[in-house]
Scaffold this active site. Structure first.
Site, PDB file in Angstrom:
ATOM      1  N   THR A   1     -15.450  -5.282  -2.499  1.00 51.37           N
ATOM      2  CA  THR A   1     -13.998  -5.395  -2.639  1.00 51.37           C
ATOM      3  C   THR A   1     -13.456  -6.637  -1.954  1.00 51.37           C
ATOM      4  OG1 THR A   1     -11.927  -4.146  -2.308  1.00 51.37           O
ATOM      5  CG2 THR A   1     -13.487  -4.127  -0.500  1.00 51.37           C
TER       6      THR A   1
ATOM      7  N   SER B   1     -12.468   3.412   2.323  1.00 49.39           N
ATOM      8  CA  SER B   1     -12.658   4.615   1.508  1.00 49.39           C
ATOM      9  C   SER B   1     -13.833   4.478   0.563  1.00 49.39           C
ATOM     10  CB  SER B   1     -11.411   4.869   0.662  1.00 49.39           C
ATOM     11  OG  SER B   1     -10.290   5.015   1.479  1.00 49.39           O
TER      12      SER B   1
ATOM     13  N   GLU C   1     -10.118  -5.924  -1.288  1.00 53.20           N
ATOM     14  CA  GLU C   1      -8.991  -5.026  -1.010  1.00 53.20           C
ATOM     15  C   GLU C   1      -7.993  -5.024  -2.166  1.00 53.20           C
ATOM     16  OE1 GLU C   1      -7.618  -2.290  -0.107  1.00 53.20           O
ATOM     17  OE2 GLU C   1      -5.613  -3.052   0.197  1.00 53.20           O
TER      18      GLU C   1
ATOM     19  N   THR D   1     -11.331  -3.504  -6.215  1.00 49.89           N
ATOM     20  CA  THR D   1     -12.695  -3.092  -5.882  1.00 49.89           C
ATOM     21  C   THR D   1     -13.524  -2.853  -7.136  1.00 49.89           C
ATOM     22  OG1 THR D   1     -11.792  -2.023  -3.942  1.00 49.89           O
ATOM     23  CG2 THR D   1     -14.014  -1.435  -4.496  1.00 49.89           C
TER      24      THR D   1
ATOM     25  N   GLY E   1      -9.190   2.243  -3.946  1.00 52.37           N
ATOM     26  CA  GLY E   1      -8.591   2.514  -2.640  1.00 52.37           C
ATOM     27  C   GLY E   1      -8.957   3.923  -2.191  1.00 52.37           C
TER      28      GLY E   1
ATOM     29  N   GLU F   1      -8.381  -7.450   3.601  1.00 54.85           N
ATOM     30  CA  GLU F   1      -8.944  -6.162   4.045  1.00 54.85           C
ATOM     31  C   GLU F   1      -8.279  -5.632   5.307  1.00 54.85           C
ATOM     32  OE1 GLU F   1     -10.777  -3.601   2.192  1.00 54.85           O
ATOM     33  OE2 GLU F   1     -11.582  -5.564   1.666  1.00 54.85           O
TER      34      GLU F   1
ATOM     35  N   ARG G   1     -18.694  -4.861   5.873  1.00 52.92           N
ATOM     36  CA  ARG G   1     -17.238  -4.768   5.932  1.00 52.92           C
ATOM     37  C   ARG G   1     -16.667  -5.983   6.662  1.00 52.92           C
ATOM     38  NH1 ARG G   1     -13.173  -2.162   3.372  1.00 52.92           N
ATOM     39  NH2 ARG G   1     -11.676  -1.143   4.734  1.00 52.92           N
TER      40      ARG G   1
HETATM   41  N1  GLU Z   1      -9.883  -1.600   0.829  1.00 57.66           N
HETATM   42  C1  GLU Z   1     -10.245  -0.372   0.229  1.00 57.66           C
HETATM   43  C2  GLU Z   1     -11.347   0.290   0.993  1.00 57.66           C
HETATM   44  O1  GLU Z   1     -12.045  -0.338   1.700  1.00 57.66           O
HETATM   45  C3  GLU Z   1     -10.687  -0.523  -1.146  1.00 57.66           C
HETATM   46  C4  GLU Z   1      -9.587  -1.051  -1.934  1.00 57.66           C
HETATM   47  C5  GLU Z   1      -9.684  -0.775  -3.311  1.00 57.66           C
HETATM   48  O2  GLU Z   1     -10.427   0.052  -3.801  1.00 57.66           O
HETATM   49  O3  GLU Z   1      -8.951  -1.479  -3.941  1.00 57.66           O
HETATM   50  O4  GLU Z   1     -11.533   1.448   0.888  1.00 57.66           O
END
Ligand code: GLU
Length: 577
Positions: free
Chosen positions: A412, A456, A414, A394, A477, A433, A93
């Site tokens: 991802t 997520s 983001e 993602t 997301g 992110e 991450r």
């Molecule tokens: N930033 C989101 C996450 O880490 C993912 C974003 C996405 O799925 O576009 O959960």
């Protein structure tokens, strides 16, 4: 041409066309992109293992789906090692730079900087983790050198790929902001500042050059030297086009932040559901814990024999309750005491189930109280509602090999197109992110120096009696969590096959007043019956784009990618049936 030749040409074409499902023996790959699936299958066929192939797929996706995942971003790997029968997770991450404080996203007026301005700024860029994740995974499990694994992606970047409708649409949707950054404009728009046309060949020689540096130097090629300097410089001085109307804030990320970056190996989140073991990503991804919370609630109901609308009602309300807890309690475990022991206990689920009514809750529900279910109930309690601003970009990659190793990998940058800022001369977009933090402190997910924003992403493995049953994940997301949850329920309770579960219409309840759902869900019988139970829907065209692999008891596997959403994905097995 005579008819026989025409027919054989057609057959040949149908064999090479992307198919979303494949069943057979040996290794298997499912991704959103045919180039990536094919490249990963090539690695498996030349003796590489699932970890090798997953990295090849991710690097290829960095070329062909650069707005969803790339070396300017991060991700989470869940790896099953068949030899030891152990699951390892690798957290790559993005992290906040060292000088971040909880107020970093608060403007001079004392309010949170408008979301769009946070996204398109140096401030939202976290220290990228992807390459460190590859390095960690390869050092532990890899069988081939990174150099070899990057070659298919280098070829794709150099020789180009054919622009499809999805790539075009995503570029079009970003045209204005991409046009605000000279490097992004040069990399992803044509000379007129327009998206490259469907059917044209898109090349990214800068990215090919960057991948070559990584091939030669490994992780140091990213975290030290010219790439690191260019990343830091770009964040600190975003290359805006003169005269842009956008208020593009500078970030502070430094070469020292890059040098200090570490991927983290973590114990997975493990829970049980009707005799299955569900293994997923732990914090800082809320994916594993939130899915476990919801499944623990659902275990109290017999969904397989309940009337379908009632079962779906339970699914939606369990998700609502799980999201209430997610929003209140979850953040980076290195920075916050998380009441996970209580939250994930079956006793807590039994108590919390009292809040799950026979009709839909009218709106957001408050979080539960997990503290009585902790061994140490003295943890600080800081429940607060969190606003959901996660992007829907993602991508998810699922790979298994002939020896039974499995990788579920979600990566991802983001938002679709990340921060919109490309590193000049290096061909990749930087993530946004850090907008996954809650901008307003105090909150367990508020920004802090070196902290990782709550995610997520939900790469998930399912086992029964110690044997793999399936692996899956999705983009989207915070809807990632419900897409994976709904797919699990579809298979484990409703008896669907994995391809059916992935294709089925979706609904996502994330502790809101309405449930966001696809037309196929709302307009079907289920949607109508759920209205009678008090559910309200907001329609959206598509939710998620999952991929997964199902392991049949006879040793065959089914690789399943999304059949239509986002243009559909591609699944292949080494020895198709
Ligand atoms: N930033 C989101 C996450 O880490 C993912 C974003 C996405 O799925 O576009 O959960």
């Amino acid at each position: 041409m005579n008819k026989a030749i025409v027919l054989s040409v057609l057959l040949l074409q149908s064999v090479t066309l992307a198919a979303p499902t494949a069943t057979g023996q040996g290794g298997a790959v499912a991704t959103v992109d045919e180039n990536a699936t094919r490249a990963a299958l090539g690695v498996l066929s030349s003796g590489g293992n699932a970890v090798d192939a997953a990295i090849t797929a991710a690097a290829a996706i960095g070329v062909t789906e650069p707005y969803s995942c790339g070396i300017g971003g991060g991700g989470f790997l869940v790896i099953y090692d068949a030899a030891t029968q152990r699951v390892t997770t690798i957290d790559s991450r993005e992290t906040a730079p060292r000088n971040y404080t909880p107020n970093v996203f608060i403007g001079p007026d004392g309010k949170a900087i408008p979301f769009d301005e946070r996204v398109n700024s140096g401030l939202s860029v976290g220290v990228p983790g992807l390459v460190a994740g590859w390095d960690e995974a390869l050092r532990r499990f890899g069988s081939k050198p990174l150099r070899e694994l990057l070659q298919p992606a280098i070829d794709l970047a150099e020789n180009g790929f054919t622009v499809d409708q999805t790539f075009f649409d995503q570029t079009k949707a970003n045209q204005e902001r991409f046009g605000a950054f000279s490097s992004t404009r040069a990399t992803f728009l044509n000379a007129q500042g327009e998206p490259h046309a469907v059917g044209s060949t898109f090349k990214n020689p800068d990215l090919a050059k960057t991948y070559r540096l990584l091939a030669e130097q490994g992780r140091d090629g990213f975290y030290r030297g010219e790439v690191a300097s260019a990343v830091a410089q770009t964040v600190q001085q975003p290359p805006t086009v003169p005269g842009t109307q956008r208020n593009v804030r500078k970030g502070t990320l430094t070469v020292d932040d890059l040098r200090a970056y570490q991927a983290i190996v973590r114990e997975p989140t493990q829970s049980t559901y009707r005799g299955y073991t569900i293994v997923g990503m732990p914090m800082p991804s809320s994916g594993g814990p939130t899915i476990a919370l919801a499944l623990n609630l659902l275990e109290g109901y017999d969904l397989s024999s309940a009337p379908r609308a009632e079962a779906l009602h339970r699914y939606l309300e369990a998700s609502r309750l799980a999201f209430a807890d997610r929003g209140a309690y979850l953040g980076d475990p290195q920075f916050v005491d998380l009441p996970l022991e209580g939250l994930l206990s079956k006793q807590y689920a039994a108590e919390r189930r009292k809040a799950l009514g026979d009709r839909a809750a009218a709106g957001s529900v408050p979080p539960g109280d997990p503290y009585p279910f902790q061994n140490d109930p003295s943890y600080p309690m800081r429940p607060q509602a969190a606003k959901d601003t996660e992007g829907t970009s993602t991508t998810h990659i699922t790979v298994s090999d002939r020896n039974g190793n499995i990788v579920a990998y979600t990566c991802t940058i983001e938002s679709t197109g990340g921060s919109g800022i490309t590193v000049p001369g290096y061909g990749f977009l930087l993530n946004n992110e850090l907008t996954d933090f809650d901008a307003v402190a105090p909150h367990p997910n508020a920004p802090e120096a070196g902290k990782r924003p709550r995610s997520s992403m939900s790469p998930t493995l399912v086992f029964k009696d110690g044997k793999p049953v399936m692996a899956l994940g999705s983009p989207g997301g915070s809807t990632i969590i419900t897409t994976v949850l709904q797919s699990l329920v579809n298979v484990l309770d409703f008896g669907m096959t994995l391809p059916e579960a992935i294709a089925a219409p979706r609904a996502t309840q994330r502790n809101g007043e309405t449930t966001t759902a696809e037309p196929g869900f709302i307009n079907g019988n289920d949607g109508q019956a759920l209205l009678n139970l008090g559910h309200k829907f907001t329609e959206t065209a598509e939710i998620g784009a999952a991929t997964g692999i199902y392991f049949h008891p006879d040793g065959t596997v089914t690789a399943a990618a999304e059949p239509t959403r986002r243009g559909g994905g591609s699944a292949m097995v080494e020895n198709p049936r």
